[in-house]
Design a protein around this motif. Structure first.
Motif, mmCIF file in Angstrom:
data_model
loop_
_atom_site.group_PDB
_atom_site.id
_atom_site.type_symbol
_atom_site.label_atom_id
_atom_site.label_comp_id
_atom_site.label_asym_id
_atom_site.label_seq_id
_atom_site.Cartn_x
_atom_site.Cartn_y
_atom_site.Cartn_z
ATOM 1 N N VAL A 214 34.628 38.195 37.397
ATOM 2 C CA VAL A 214 35.761 38.466 38.089
ATOM 3 C C VAL A 214 35.722 37.682 39.166
ATOM 4 N N GLU B 154 32.616 32.554 42.901
ATOM 5 C CA GLU B 154 31.529 31.999 43.763
ATOM 6 C C GLU B 154 32.027 32.350 45.125
ATOM 7 N N THR C 83 41.579 30.015 31.893
ATOM 8 C CA THR C 83 40.264 30.311 32.439
ATOM 9 C C THR C 83 40.257 31.195 30.871
ATOM 10 N N LEU D 120 44.630 39.120 33.370
ATOM 11 C CA LEU D 120 45.144 37.054 33.531
ATOM 12 C C LEU D 120 45.767 36.754 33.997
ATOM 13 N N GLU E 105 52.425 30.321 38.845
ATOM 14 C CA GLU E 105 51.588 31.358 39.093
ATOM 15 C C GLU E 105 51.252 30.663 40.139
HETATM 16 P P1 NAD Z 1 39.634 32.005 37.580
HETATM 17 O O1 NAD Z 1 39.697 31.633 35.887
HETATM 18 O O2 NAD Z 1 38.863 30.358 38.743
HETATM 19 O O3 NAD Z 1 38.065 32.401 37.876
HETATM 20 C C1 NAD Z 1 37.605 33.682 37.568
HETATM 21 C C2 NAD Z 1 35.928 33.827 36.885
HETATM 22 O O4 NAD Z 1 35.612 33.157 36.436
HETATM 23 C C3 NAD Z 1 35.173 33.707 38.497
HETATM 24 O O5 NAD Z 1 34.175 34.367 38.301
HETATM 25 C C4 NAD Z 1 34.880 32.234 38.314
HETATM 26 O O6 NAD Z 1 33.808 31.413 37.859
HETATM 27 C C5 NAD Z 1 34.795 32.071 35.921
HETATM 28 N N1 NAD Z 1 35.269 31.182 35.644
HETATM 29 C C6 NAD Z 1 35.534 30.134 35.655
HETATM 30 N N2 NAD Z 1 35.560 28.797 34.876
HETATM 31 C C7 NAD Z 1 34.842 29.617 34.007
HETATM 32 C C8 NAD Z 1 34.701 29.420 32.750
HETATM 33 N N3 NAD Z 1 35.197 28.772 32.277
HETATM 34 N N4 NAD Z 1 33.165 30.252 31.622
HETATM 35 C C9 NAD Z 1 33.509 31.617 32.642
HETATM 36 N N5 NAD Z 1 33.380 31.843 33.539
HETATM 37 C C10 NAD Z 1 34.440 31.262 34.166
HETATM 38 O O7 NAD Z 1 40.255 32.738 38.550
HETATM 39 P P2 NAD Z 1 40.367 33.152 40.225
HETATM 40 O O8 NAD Z 1 41.251 31.935 40.887
HETATM 41 O O9 NAD Z 1 38.831 33.366 40.364
HETATM 42 O O10 NAD Z 1 41.295 34.281 40.411
HETATM 43 C C11 NAD Z 1 42.833 33.818 40.425
HETATM 44 C C12 NAD Z 1 43.526 34.296 39.098
HETATM 45 O O11 NAD Z 1 42.808 35.601 38.791
HETATM 46 C C13 NAD Z 1 44.775 34.281 38.858
HETATM 47 O O12 NAD Z 1 45.961 34.054 37.838
HETATM 48 C C14 NAD Z 1 45.317 35.961 39.265
HETATM 49 O O13 NAD Z 1 46.485 36.276 38.491
HETATM 50 C C15 NAD Z 1 44.020 36.398 38.295
HETATM 51 N N6 NAD Z 1 44.250 38.371 38.507
HETATM 52 C C16 NAD Z 1 44.442 38.975 37.238
HETATM 53 C C17 NAD Z 1 44.938 40.069 37.251
HETATM 54 C C18 NAD Z 1 44.589 40.871 36.388
HETATM 55 O O14 NAD Z 1 44.243 41.965 36.372
HETATM 56 N N7 NAD Z 1 45.557 40.595 35.463
HETATM 57 C C19 NAD Z 1 43.507 40.643 38.656
HETATM 58 C C20 NAD Z 1 43.109 39.238 39.581
HETATM 59 C C21 NAD Z 1 43.389 38.696 39.168
#
Ligand code: NAD
Length: 487
Positions: free
Chosen positions: A152, A181, A236, A255, A390
């Motif tokens: 998450v 993190e 991601t 996402l 976004e």
């Molecule tokens: P992110 O994709 O950078 O990271 C999310 C999680 O994935 C973190 O715990 C991160 O450490 C992990 N991660 C990153 N790369 C990875 C990999 N290669 N393998 C496995 N895990 C990995 O997202 P963020 O910056 O933390 O959050 C913001 C994003 O989340 C925005 O795009 C937002 O729209 C989205 N979001 C979507 C919803 C929804 O319900 N659709 C809800 C909240 C946030």
């Protein structure tokens, strides 16, 4: 309690790692704590504990027994309310009032809702004719999908984590969770809560760390993981999807979004302005459901833009403990630089900046923090980067439209399809919008109103699958069809 170095929680015990990393305050930029960073062996241990727990007493629990466990977790979360609020506020810098009214109550509500949903979800059976003129009884047995990896993001850390952990536990799965993190603290308190609520060791495991070449990637690639539920950026999700495909693992992806609001001239404009202020600026604009593109019918376009900008100009900054805040910092200085980069890009792409477009100067400890001003833009072309990507900050671009079809076409012209907010007094149009908009959620005359029984998720680059209500049970279980000839 949150300790100086936050540790993993594996097989019922808090454990450290050889490496750790600092977690900085978004409010001041100072270090809040250090956090253990999981290596491959920590992830191996967590997955092994989760697999082992699938064969233990947890496997013999009934749905009603697990519902009772979930209710105990909710009770314990309420008992630890202040610790959860403190953890969430420290990591994100969000106003204490918001954590107390939204984030933490929703965590307890997630556990209670899925206790109710799994209790009510009795199966179905039916009779089928056989070749000899007899009857066969058909029914479907729901079984846990197995070990679920829960990954998450940082924007609503506890809310989003419990939204996935609760149904997984309700279905009899075991979990290995990896919070962002940027927001490790509330997950650490949750580990204590599930332990104290009597969850058997190994059913809930927590590893801290980063994504690529770190805990997230190790978890996703691990052969002992059966299903992956992920919330985060679309890019991601695509990376995780490739690993999941190699292991033929089930995925649920929530996402990114580039959500549209539509204000028709017949709307209650006071409600539409107040609703758009919430939908654009809540949580510093860091909600996947936030409105970043607003389309306003031409007769009210200028008045509406001025009123929205006036409200953004009144933004109240302060320390998270101050009452009446309407702003909060972004999650980190890095994210602040990204959002400020979009503010600059918007100007280069021809935007008129009505308010904001920069960061505030406090002249105190908060100058080290990750603040930006709420921003209202007009004048961007539909195909500019600012209007398509976004941003995930408190920014809203407003553009005019003439008729209903044009509004839907503009709103749908996006790579994303998460949510839309429509403001109108016309009942027929409200329902037409629900069908015409290619998104997972359409709100009419409201925003962010959630009943946890309803399906949640996005179309296009905004996700794969739906969670919520019975749809969560479908993701977190496997079903076996049993067909018995009654001969
Ligand atoms: P992110 O994709 O950078 O990271 C999310 C999680 O994935 C973190 O715990 C991160 O450490 C992990 N991660 C990153 N790369 C990875 C990999 N290669 N393998 C496995 N895990 C990995 O997202 P963020 O910056 O933390 O959050 C913001 C994003 O989340 C925005 O795009 C937002 O729209 C989205 N979001 C979507 C919803 C929804 O319900 N659709 C809800 C909240 C946030």
């Amino acid at each position: 309690m949150v300790t100086d170095t936050l540790r993993h929680f594996i097989d019922g015990e808090f454990t450290g790692s050889a490496k750790d990393f600092p977690k900085l305050s978004p409010v001041t930029g100072e270090m809040l704590c250090r956090v253990a960073e999981a290596g491959e062996s920590d992830v191996d241990d967590a997955v092994a504990a989760a697999r082992q727990a699938l064969r233990g007493p947890w496997a013999r629990t009934t749905e009603l027994e697990r519902a009772a466990v979930l209710r105990r977790v909710a009770d314990e979360a309420e008992r630890r309310f202040d610790d959860l609020v403190a953890a969430e506020v420290a990591d994100t810098g969000k106003p204490v009032d918001q954590a107390r009214t939204l984030d933490v109550p929703r965590a307890a509500a997630n556990f209670r809702a899925f206790a109710d949903i799994v209790s009510a979800a009795a199966g179905e059976s039916f009779l089928t004719g056989t070749a000899g003129g007899g009857r066969a009884l058909n029914y479907a047995v729901r079984k846990p999908v197995g070990v679920v990896a829960v990954i998450v993001p940082w924007n609503l850390p506890l809310l989003l984590l419990t939204w996935k952990v609760a149904p997984a536990l309700a279905c009899g799965d075991t979990v290995v969770v990896k919070p962002s993190e940027e927001t490790p603290s509330s997950a650490a308190v949750l580990a204590e809560i599930v332990r104290d609520a009597g969850l058997p060791p190994g059913v809930f495991n927590l590893v801290h760390g980063f994504g690529p070449d770190s805990a997230g990637e190790y978890l996703v690639r691990h052969p002992g993981v059966d299903a992956i539920t992920f919330t985060g950026e679309s890019a991601t999700g695509a990376t995780i999807g490739r690993s999941a495909a190699d292991g033929v693992k089930a995925v649920s992806f929530e996402l990114g979004g580039k959500n549209a609001g539509i204000v028709f001239a017949d709307a209650d404009l006071d409600a539409a302005v107040a609703g758009t202020v919430r939908s654009a600026f809540t949580n510093g604009g860091q909600v996947c459901l936030c409105t970043e593109r607003l389309y306003v019918q031409r007769p009210v376009f200028e008045e509406f833009t001025e009123r929205l900008a006036a409200r953004a100009r009144e933004a109240v900054f302060g320390w998270p403990t101050d009452p009446g805040l309407t702003t909060m910092p972004l999650i980190s200085r890095d994210h602040r630089e990204k959002v400020l980069g979009y503010y600059r890009l918007a100007r280069d792409e021809g935007a008129e900046v009505h308010v904001g477009g920069d960061h505030p100067v406090f002249g105190d400890a908060r100058d080290g923090g990750a603040y930006v001003r709420p921003t209202v833009l007009t004048g961007l072309g539909e195909h500019t980067r600012t209007n398509r990507e976004e941003i995930f900050g408190p920014v809203c671009h407003v553009a005019p439209f003439d008729d209903e079809d044009e509004a839907y076409a503009l709103a749908n012209d996006s790579d994303y399809g998460l949510a839309a907010a429509v403001w109108t007094r016309d009942v027929g149009r409200a329902h037409r919008a629900g069908s015409a908009l290619d998104v997972g959620l359409v709100w009419v005359n409201t925003w962010f109103l959630r009943d946890l029984r309803s399906p949640f998720g996005g179309t296009k680059a905004s996700g794969i699958g739906r969670e919520g209500g019975l749809r969560s049970l479908d993701f977190y279980t496997e079903t076996t069809n049993v067909c018995v000839d009654l001969g």
